[in-house]
Design a protein around this motif. Structure first.
Motif, PDB file in Angstrom:
ATOM      1  N   TYR A 148       1.049  -0.921   0.305  1.00 18.93           N
ATOM      2  CA  TYR A 148       0.235   0.189   0.260  1.00 18.93           C
ATOM      3  C   TYR A 148       0.883   1.579   0.437  1.00 18.93           C
ATOM      4  N   PHE A 149       1.830   1.336   0.832  1.00 15.20           N
ATOM      5  CA  PHE A 149       2.728   2.788   1.133  1.00 15.20           C
ATOM      6  C   PHE A 149       3.751   2.615  -0.497  1.00 15.20           C
ATOM      7  N   SER A 150       3.911   1.351  -1.168  1.00 21.09           N
ATOM      8  CA  SER A 150       4.319   1.571  -2.551  1.00 21.09           C
ATOM      9  C   SER A 150       3.968   2.392  -3.109  1.00 21.09           C
ATOM     10  N   PHE A 151       2.564   1.719  -2.961  1.00 21.21           N
ATOM     11  CA  PHE A 151       1.526   2.544  -4.165  1.00 21.21           C
ATOM     12  C   PHE A 151       1.195   3.933  -4.111  1.00 21.21           C
ATOM     13  N   LEU A 152       1.174   4.459  -2.325  1.00 23.17           N
ATOM     14  CA  LEU A 152       1.005   5.480  -2.375  1.00 23.17           C
ATOM     15  C   LEU A 152       2.398   6.025  -2.587  1.00 23.17           C
ATOM     16  N   LEU A 153       3.174   5.687  -2.794  1.00 22.14           N
ATOM     17  CA  LEU A 153       4.515   6.629  -2.867  1.00 22.14           C
ATOM     18  C   LEU A 153       4.849   7.211  -4.747  1.00 22.14           C
ATOM     19  N   LEU A 154       4.216   5.852  -5.629  1.00 16.98           N
ATOM     20  CA  LEU A 154       4.748   6.641  -7.206  1.00 16.98           C
ATOM     21  C   LEU A 154       3.687   7.226  -7.555  1.00 16.98           C
ATOM     22  N   THR A 155       1.778   6.869  -6.130  1.00 16.41           N
ATOM     23  CA  THR A 155       0.545   8.209  -6.973  1.00 16.41           C
ATOM     24  C   THR A 155       0.962   9.694  -6.836  1.00 16.41           C
ATOM     25  N   ILE A 156       1.955  10.015  -5.490  1.00 16.17           N
ATOM     26  CA  ILE A 156       2.997  10.997  -5.021  1.00 16.17           C
ATOM     27  C   ILE A 156       3.571  11.800  -5.671  1.00 16.17           C
ATOM     28  N   LEU A 157       4.444  10.325  -6.645  1.00 14.60           N
ATOM     29  CA  LEU A 157       5.538  11.000  -7.494  1.00 14.60           C
ATOM     30  C   LEU A 157       4.407  11.544  -9.091  1.00 14.60           C
ATOM     31  N   ILE A 158       3.739  10.465  -9.733  1.00 18.64           N
ATOM     32  CA  ILE A 158       2.684  10.910 -10.329  1.00 18.64           C
ATOM     33  C   ILE A 158       2.373  12.089 -10.469  1.00 18.64           C
ATOM     34  N   PHE A 159       1.398  11.800  -9.581  1.00 22.45           N
ATOM     35  CA  PHE A 159       1.407  13.594  -9.049  1.00 22.45           C
ATOM     36  C   PHE A 159       1.297  14.249  -9.378  1.00 22.45           C
ATOM     37  N   SER A 160       2.601  14.710  -8.470  1.00 23.24           N
ATOM     38  CA  SER A 160       3.791  15.828  -8.710  1.00 23.24           C
ATOM     39  C   SER A 160       3.923  16.178 -10.304  1.00 23.24           C
ATOM     40  N   MET A 161       4.698  14.832 -11.118  1.00 21.17           N
ATOM     41  CA  MET A 161       4.797  14.766 -12.427  1.00 21.17           C
ATOM     42  C   MET A 161       4.118  15.653 -12.905  1.00 21.17           C
ATOM     43  N   LEU A 162       3.169  15.324 -12.577  1.00 19.58           N
ATOM     44  CA  LEU A 162       1.713  16.047 -13.762  1.00 19.58           C
ATOM     45  C   LEU A 162       1.181  17.109 -13.581  1.00 19.58           C
ATOM     46  N   TYR A 163       1.632  17.456 -12.022  1.00 21.18           N
ATOM     47  CA  TYR A 163       1.812  19.154 -11.820  1.00 21.18           C
ATOM     48  C   TYR A 163       2.829  19.620 -12.056  1.00 21.18           C
ATOM     49  N   LYS A 164       3.532  19.236 -12.496  1.00 18.70           N
ATOM     50  CA  LYS A 164       4.794  20.226 -12.952  1.00 18.70           C
ATOM     51  C   LYS A 164       5.048  20.291 -14.535  1.00 18.70           C
ATOM     52  N   LEU A 165       4.395  19.302 -15.237  1.00 18.61           N
ATOM     53  CA  LEU A 165       3.794  19.389 -16.538  1.00 18.61           C
ATOM     54  C   LEU A 165       2.689  20.684 -17.227  1.00 18.61           C
ATOM     55  N   THR A 166       2.379  20.989 -16.011  1.00 22.17           N
ATOM     56  CA  THR A 166       1.272  21.905 -15.985  1.00 22.17           C
ATOM     57  C   THR A 166       1.890  23.251 -15.520  1.00 22.17           C
ATOM     58  N   THR A 167       2.898  23.619 -15.370  1.00 20.87           N
ATOM     59  CA  THR A 167       3.686  24.925 -15.774  1.00 20.87           C
ATOM     60  C   THR A 167       4.478  24.941 -16.752  1.00 20.87           C
ATOM     61  N   VAL A 168       4.523  23.841 -17.754  1.00 20.77           N
ATOM     62  CA  VAL A 168       5.622  24.075 -18.677  1.00 20.77           C
ATOM     63  C   VAL A 168       4.545  24.285 -20.387  1.00 20.77           C
TER      64      VAL A 168
END
Length: 366
Positions: free
Chosen positions: A276-296
């Protein structure tokens, strides 16, 4: 999967047994040359963590789209098909925090933003006197037409909006020194605080005293609010892996409390927690990378990305309930009730841990 160059000799370098093929049947060591090309270090590292023979990608696919399957498969004893839970968690943690270090999830105001903010504030300061002068010219007229009245109303509205915007930009401008009047529990200096604490100690002094000392220290050193927030974010980020690792056994403990201890061992809950924690970490990572994309990217594409982020956020919330139901196989309603209680307990417990992390992070600012 790539391998190192095999030895021509058939004796195992580790235990001395005869090796018929690639691996020693006695100790499992691969019968490869002692010295390999430099690139072997990297390929071996990737293989060891990800098992590019399909095991890694199959693990990720099941982790994301089949909640609970990895845990059930592992507890059934089928442990060669997927990446082991501990290795998976370590690898996901490494990738997540490595990418966070390269692309920080937090961003303080840049020099460009600060310069732009200063330009706006200067423009605001110049605009008000000009509008006031224009207003005076209209007011000096003996008679006011309807057009003049509308003009006066419009100018007053513009002045009001500019003053309001100035207050907002002042709040946004974090690059200000800590206010000299800033105090802690009514004490504005470390000397006065220490004197009062010596006379009237408290059971909370183990937190209050170091926190107050750090606050007065930053105040005396003239540290800016922006610098404090930036350092606090950096220190908190570096402490986050430790906090998550510390919370792993706590999460498993809550699971152990709410389920039949005879049927489910603490070990079983630990496996579920790692997945479950592995899933959460990957979700946080994907969410953050998607947010980064919105800036460019442009606004049209960003609408789709924001929609995807909301879907991901919703899925991460219901994921626990789905995985909990499929692993523990309790009745749907009972599983939902237990899952909700566990979710609430863990939410408050983790918030307590985050608050403690915040205090520790603040004390580590220098």
């Amino acid at each position: 999967m790539s391998h190192g160059k095999l030895r021509e000799e058939k004796d195992c370098l580790n235990c001395g047994h005869i090796v018929e093929e690639h691996y020693c049947p006695h100790c499992g060591q691969q019968n490869i040359e002692r010295r390999q090309p430099f690139h072997y270090l990297f390929t071996h590292f990737v293989e060891d963590f990800t098992h590019y023979d399909g095991q890694f990608w199959g693990t990720l696919k099941n982790l994301f789209f089949k909640p609970g399957k990895l845990t059930n498969t592992y507890l059934e004893g089928k442990r060669q098909k997927f990446v082991p839970p501990v290795k998976l968690y370590i690898f996901v943690s490494f990738i997540t925090f490595f990418l966070f270090a390269v692309f920080p999830p937090y961003e303080m105001s840049s020099k460009h933003d600060k310069s732009r903010l200063e330009q706006i504030q200067k423009a605001q300061q110049k605009a008000v006197p000009i509008l006031e002068k224009e207003l005076e010219v209209i007011k000096t007229k003996n008679e006011h037409t309807k057009k003049d009245s509308l003009k006066i109303e419009k100018i007053n509205k513009e002045i009001k909006e500019i003053v309001s915007d100035k207050k907002l930009t002042d709040k946004l401008n974090l690059d200000t020194r800590l206010d000299k009047s800033l105090n802690f529990n009514g004490y504005s200096t470390r000397k006065s605080f220490d004197s009062a604490k010596a006379k009237n100690p408290s059971s909370w002094d183990f937190i209050n005293v170091p926190f107050a000392h750090k606050l007065f220290e930053l105040k005396e050193n003239g540290v800016t609010k922006r610098e404090i927030l930036k350092k606090l974010g950096e220190v908190s980020f570096h402490n986050l892996p430790k906090a998550l690792f510390i919370y792993l056994p706590v999460f498993a403990f809550f699971l152990w409390i709410f389920h039949n201890q005879r049927k489910w061992w603490y070990f079983d809950h630990g496996i579920f927690t790692l997945h479950y924690f592995s899933f959460l970490l990957l979700t946080i990572l994907i969410f953050s990378m998607l947010y980064k994309l919105t800036t460019v990217l442009n606004n049209t594409v960003n609408i789709f990305i924001y929609l995807l982020m909301n879907v991901l956020l919703f899925y991460s919330m219901i994921y626990f309930f789905i995985a909990h139901y499929k692993v523990y196989r309790t009745h749907g309603v009972i599983s939902f009730i237990i899952g909700s209680i566990l979710f609430m307990f863990n939410f408050f417990a983790f918030m307590f841990l985050v608050a403690g992390l915040g205090v520790v992070s603040f004390l580590m600012i220098h």
